[in-house]
Design a protein around this motif. Sequence first.
Motif, PDB file in Angstrom:
ATOM      1  N   ALA A 127      15.939   3.255 -12.617  1.00 28.57           N
ATOM      2  CA  ALA A 127      17.040   3.511 -11.681  1.00 28.57           C
ATOM      3  C   ALA A 127      16.509   3.346 -10.264  1.00 28.57           C
ATOM      4  O   ALA A 127      15.298   3.353 -10.034  1.00 28.57           O
ATOM      5  CB  ALA A 127      17.626   4.902 -11.883  1.00 28.57           C
ATOM      6  N   SER A 128      17.422   3.181  -9.327  1.00 26.71           N
ATOM      7  CA  SER A 128      17.029   3.026  -7.919  1.00 26.71           C
ATOM      8  C   SER A 128      18.007   3.790  -7.038  1.00 26.71           C
ATOM      9  O   SER A 128      19.176   3.977  -7.392  1.00 26.71           O
ATOM     10  CB  SER A 128      17.002   1.536  -7.528  1.00 26.71           C
ATOM     11  N   TRP A 129      17.522   4.201  -5.876  1.00 26.04           N
ATOM     12  CA  TRP A 129      18.371   4.923  -4.918  1.00 26.04           C
ATOM     13  C   TRP A 129      18.128   4.359  -3.534  1.00 26.04           C
ATOM     14  O   TRP A 129      18.794   3.452  -3.070  1.00 26.04           O
ATOM     15  CB  TRP A 129      18.102   6.424  -5.004  1.00 26.04           C
ATOM     16  N   GLY A 130      17.133   4.868  -2.819  1.00 25.43           N
ATOM     17  CA  GLY A 130      16.726   4.307  -1.528  1.00 25.43           C
ATOM     18  C   GLY A 130      17.726   4.479  -0.416  1.00 25.43           C
ATOM     19  O   GLY A 130      17.598   3.834   0.633  1.00 25.43           O
ATOM     20  N   ARG A 131      18.739   5.321  -0.599  1.00 25.85           N
ATOM     21  CA  ARG A 131      19.749   5.490   0.447  1.00 25.85           C
ATOM     22  C   ARG A 131      19.455   6.702   1.322  1.00 25.85           C
ATOM     23  O   ARG A 131      18.512   7.452   1.082  1.00 25.85           O
ATOM     24  CB  ARG A 131      21.134   5.620  -0.180  1.00 25.85           C
ATOM     25  N   THR A 132      20.314   6.861   2.336  1.00 26.78           N
ATOM     26  CA  THR A 132      20.209   8.005   3.244  1.00 26.78           C
ATOM     27  C   THR A 132      21.483   8.829   3.157  1.00 26.78           C
ATOM     28  O   THR A 132      22.579   8.285   3.239  1.00 26.78           O
ATOM     29  CB  THR A 132      19.994   7.541   4.693  1.00 26.78           C
ATOM     30  N   VAL A 133      21.307  10.142   2.950  1.00 22.88           N
ATOM     31  CA  VAL A 133      22.455  11.053   2.959  1.00 22.88           C
ATOM     32  C   VAL A 133      22.230  12.085   4.051  1.00 22.88           C
ATOM     33  O   VAL A 133      21.093  12.420   4.398  1.00 22.88           O
ATOM     34  CB  VAL A 133      22.647  11.746   1.597  1.00 22.88           C
ATOM     35  N   ARG A 134      23.342  12.583   4.598  1.00 20.19           N
ATOM     36  CA  ARG A 134      23.274  13.570   5.671  1.00 20.19           C
ATOM     37  C   ARG A 134      23.862  14.871   5.157  1.00 20.19           C
ATOM     38  O   ARG A 134      24.864  14.891   4.443  1.00 20.19           O
ATOM     39  CB  ARG A 134      24.041  13.092   6.904  1.00 20.19           C
ATOM     40  N   VAL A 135      23.237  15.977   5.540  1.00 15.09           N
ATOM     41  CA  VAL A 135      23.708  17.284   5.095  1.00 15.09           C
ATOM     42  C   VAL A 135      23.278  18.333   6.107  1.00 15.09           C
ATOM     43  O   VAL A 135      22.227  18.192   6.754  1.00 15.09           O
ATOM     44  CB  VAL A 135      23.166  17.604   3.684  1.00 15.09           C
ATOM     45  N   ALA A 136      24.092  19.363   6.254  1.00 12.43           N
ATOM     46  CA  ALA A 136      23.700  20.492   7.096  1.00 12.43           C
ATOM     47  C   ALA A 136      22.868  21.462   6.265  1.00 12.43           C
ATOM     48  O   ALA A 136      21.745  21.819   6.614  1.00 12.43           O
ATOM     49  CB  ALA A 136      24.934  21.187   7.665  1.00 12.43           C
ATOM     50  N   GLU A 137      23.412  21.866   5.146  1.00 18.77           N
ATOM     51  CA  GLU A 137      22.706  22.669   4.156  1.00 18.77           C
ATOM     52  C   GLU A 137      23.588  22.699   2.910  1.00 18.77           C
ATOM     53  O   GLU A 137      24.761  22.341   2.929  1.00 18.77           O
ATOM     54  CB  GLU A 137      22.440  24.089   4.654  1.00 18.77           C
ATOM     55  N   GLY A 138      22.981  23.125   1.802  1.00 21.65           N
ATOM     56  CA  GLY A 138      23.746  23.208   0.567  1.00 21.65           C
ATOM     57  C   GLY A 138      23.593  21.963  -0.287  1.00 21.65           C
ATOM     58  O   GLY A 138      22.617  21.224  -0.197  1.00 21.65           O
ATOM     59  N   LYS A 139      24.594  21.729  -1.130  1.00 24.10           N
ATOM     60  CA  LYS A 139      24.518  20.667  -2.137  1.00 24.10           C
ATOM     61  C   LYS A 139      24.531  19.283  -1.498  1.00 24.10           C
ATOM     62  O   LYS A 139      25.308  18.989  -0.612  1.00 24.10           O
ATOM     63  CB  LYS A 139      25.692  20.795  -3.108  1.00 24.10           C
ATOM     64  N   VAL A 140      23.634  18.431  -1.998  1.00 21.86           N
ATOM     65  CA  VAL A 140      23.585  17.025  -1.604  1.00 21.86           C
ATOM     66  C   VAL A 140      24.077  16.189  -2.784  1.00 21.86           C
ATOM     67  O   VAL A 140      23.664  16.418  -3.925  1.00 21.86           O
ATOM     68  CB  VAL A 140      22.149  16.590  -1.232  1.00 21.86           C
ATOM     69  N   PRO A 149      20.012  -0.145 -19.045  1.00 22.36           N
ATOM     70  CA  PRO A 149      20.805   0.856 -19.771  1.00 22.36           C
ATOM     71  C   PRO A 149      20.016   2.105 -20.114  1.00 22.36           C
ATOM     72  O   PRO A 149      18.844   2.045 -20.501  1.00 22.36           O
ATOM     73  CB  PRO A 149      21.239   0.104 -21.027  1.00 22.36           C
ATOM     74  N   PHE A 150      20.699   3.265 -19.978  1.00 23.78           N
ATOM     75  CA  PHE A 150      20.140   4.538 -20.386  1.00 23.78           C
ATOM     76  C   PHE A 150      20.605   4.831 -21.807  1.00 23.78           C
ATOM     77  O   PHE A 150      21.741   4.536 -22.174  1.00 23.78           O
ATOM     78  CB  PHE A 150      20.615   5.667 -19.469  1.00 23.78           C
ATOM     79  N   PRO A 151      19.770   5.438 -22.630  1.00 23.26           N
ATOM     80  CA  PRO A 151      20.209   5.816 -23.983  1.00 23.26           C
ATOM     81  C   PRO A 151      21.074   7.071 -23.937  1.00 23.26           C
ATOM     82  O   PRO A 151      21.080   7.820 -22.968  1.00 23.26           O
ATOM     83  CB  PRO A 151      18.891   6.096 -24.702  1.00 23.26           C
ATOM     84  N   ALA A 152      21.814   7.279 -25.023  1.00 23.45           N
ATOM     85  CA  ALA A 152      22.586   8.512 -25.134  1.00 23.45           C
ATOM     86  C   ALA A 152      21.631   9.681 -25.329  1.00 23.45           C
ATOM     87  O   ALA A 152      20.562   9.547 -25.908  1.00 23.45           O
ATOM     88  CB  ALA A 152      23.557   8.406 -26.307  1.00 23.45           C
ATOM     89  N   ALA A 185      23.825  -0.799 -17.160  1.00 18.04           N
ATOM     90  CA  ALA A 185      23.221  -1.273 -15.913  1.00 18.04           C
ATOM     91  C   ALA A 185      24.298  -1.449 -14.841  1.00 18.04           C
ATOM     92  O   ALA A 185      25.381  -1.965 -15.109  1.00 18.04           O
ATOM     93  CB  ALA A 185      22.494  -2.588 -16.158  1.00 18.04           C
ATOM     94  N   GLY A 186      23.986  -1.009 -13.637  1.00 17.75           N
ATOM     95  CA  GLY A 186      24.931  -1.100 -12.522  1.00 17.75           C
ATOM     96  C   GLY A 186      25.789   0.129 -12.347  1.00 17.75           C
ATOM     97  O   GLY A 186      26.481   0.260 -11.329  1.00 17.75           O
ATOM     98  N   SER A 187      25.776   1.051 -13.315  1.00 18.30           N
ATOM     99  CA  SER A 187      26.582   2.269 -13.198  1.00 18.30           C
ATOM    100  C   SER A 187      25.903   3.266 -12.270  1.00 18.30           C
ATOM    101  O   SER A 187      24.703   3.186 -11.993  1.00 18.30           O
ATOM    102  CB  SER A 187      26.797   2.901 -14.578  1.00 18.30           C
ATOM    103  N   ARG A 188      26.713   4.227 -11.815  1.00 20.23           N
ATOM    104  CA  ARG A 188      26.196   5.261 -10.917  1.00 20.23           C
ATOM    105  C   ARG A 188      25.695   6.461 -11.704  1.00 20.23           C
ATOM    106  O   ARG A 188      26.314   6.898 -12.682  1.00 20.23           O
ATOM    107  CB  ARG A 188      27.290   5.730  -9.959  1.00 20.23           C
ATOM    108  N   LEU A 189      24.576   6.983 -11.258  1.00 19.63           N
ATOM    109  CA  LEU A 189      24.013   8.208 -11.810  1.00 19.63           C
ATOM    110  C   LEU A 189      23.951   9.221 -10.676  1.00 19.63           C
ATOM    111  O   LEU A 189      23.309   8.982  -9.650  1.00 19.63           O
ATOM    112  CB  LEU A 189      22.628   7.940 -12.392  1.00 19.63           C
ATOM    113  N   THR A 190      24.635  10.339 -10.835  1.00 15.92           N
ATOM    114  CA  THR A 190      24.778  11.307  -9.749  1.00 15.92           C
ATOM    115  C   THR A 190      24.052  12.598 -10.085  1.00 15.92           C
ATOM    116  O   THR A 190      24.170  13.114 -11.208  1.00 15.92           O
ATOM    117  CB  THR A 190      26.266  11.619  -9.498  1.00 15.92           C
ATOM    118  N   PHE A 191      23.308  13.109  -9.114  1.00 14.27           N
ATOM    119  CA  PHE A 191      22.685  14.425  -9.262  1.00 14.27           C
ATOM    120  C   PHE A 191      22.824  15.181  -7.942  1.00 14.27           C
ATOM    121  O   PHE A 191      23.184  14.611  -6.905  1.00 14.27           O
ATOM    122  CB  PHE A 191      21.221  14.313  -9.701  1.00 14.27           C
TER     123      PHE A 191
END
Length: 512
Positions: A127-140, A149-152, A185-191
């Motif tokens: 997987a890849s990310w490499g982006r920039t997110v902005r936050v004051a505090e709390g959940k990102v 592809p990820f397996p089940a 492949a190409g799908s979003r993975l969010t955490f």
Amino acid sequence: MLLPRAHASVLSALLLAALLLGVTAPVSAEDAAGVDVGSRSATVVFPDVRGINPDRDEYVVEVADNDYDRLRASWQGHRTELALDGPTVVGLPVDGKSVVRVEGCVKRSCTEIARSPRLVVLRALHASWGRTVRVAEGKVVARATIDSPFPAGEGSVAWEVLGPDPSAAPLASGQTGYEARRLTAGSRLTFYPVVPAGLPEGAHVLRARLSHTSTTYGDLEGEVSGTVVVDRTAPVIGSLSLSRDTVYPPRDEYQDTTTIKVSGPADVAGGSYVAEDAAGEVVARGGLGKRPGKRLWVTSWRGERNGRSLPTGDYLVRTTLVDRAGNRSAPVETTVSVVAQRMAERKIDLRLRPTDVEIDRDVGRCARVKSPSSRRVPGSIGLFSGLRCDKADQEHAVTANGVYLPPSAGGRYEKVQLRVRGGRSKRHRNGALPYLVVHLEDRKGRLVERTQLGSRYKEWRLDEVGDDMVHDRKTDRPYIIWHVGLTQGSRYDVDEYRVRGRYRELVDVATG
């Protein structure tokens, strides 16, 4: 017999050129005749698997009843020489999705003799990310991209926020799960890492280790990283404006809506508004959308609640903006008036005495305007032009006339028409042509829409009056002006003017 030295040098040069140009050495008569590879056979058995982790399991290919000189298996361009009889572990050094191909060779000639079912090789999470997110505090909200592809199965994310010195202890760390609608492949993975309060403002590296447990592949891991910018500076609203200060909610195309426009800095992610009545009750709320290419966040508001007009009155509109870090601006307020009225169509039918609407006249020395006309209608006029005038400019008789119209909502009028009741004077006993010319006057004072009336006595209907003929049409005193006149010995009675048409009036509506 020895060759001369010069001849030997030439032969050496030719041999070197042949080697550099890829000329092959002579072959035997058997090789020259070719080898019938297709007449050979072998039994190849592949493992009954569709997915494998080579770090945990071996991919073993069995060979039996072999007639070939050599056997080799290939995966994604990587080859493994197979035993001529029995099992061989095939190397799968590259993760991916493909098939294992087995070739049989006789001398230098090889051909594909077997192919495995489609196989997925996976020894790590990609997987890849490499982006920039902005936050004051709390959940990102961190959204990585699945590269293969990820397996089940179940997965988790161990994350940490690093300071300027990567070797030092992390500024924050934790563990969470991840979400993915699809594992292709190409799908979003969010955490969702969490930035604690008190973390220094500025840019920090966020590193996350992905872990996944699967029946087929066992324990898999992968790593992504990106940048978290801690920002606690609230945006400032530059301006708040309305496209109109008064709204008439019924949907009749008359000032139905007002557009709320808020300007702000470039890092704004969105905004919202609330509308309150005089008692402070919230009667409406909603979001603001960005206008493309501009630092404007806008929405429209109709002054309605549950599809019905709000009661007539003033309402407070309060707006706020939110930046990408989640910081909320101080609210900025303005006031909008709601009028619970709609447009209703009304008729105009004005019967006018010529003497009552005359505002000016221009009569030559050999002409005159008399009242009443030859038909003795009260308030009528007769226009007379003499035949024996020394100069042509002394024969004319012209009156300017005007009347106020009922004010129309939005200044819109429909099918407004001027009519003239009149005809040849009973005193017209000369040979001149009896006629009357009517002109309308536009808002620039120009005479337009010329109409010539004939000798017959009747109600003459002129062309409809356009909006550009109505003076001050958006005020409470709109009016129209027209001119009538004649010359060259004509004598004509004008007994009545009539103005007909439609206008729009505002009437109250039920509120909710």
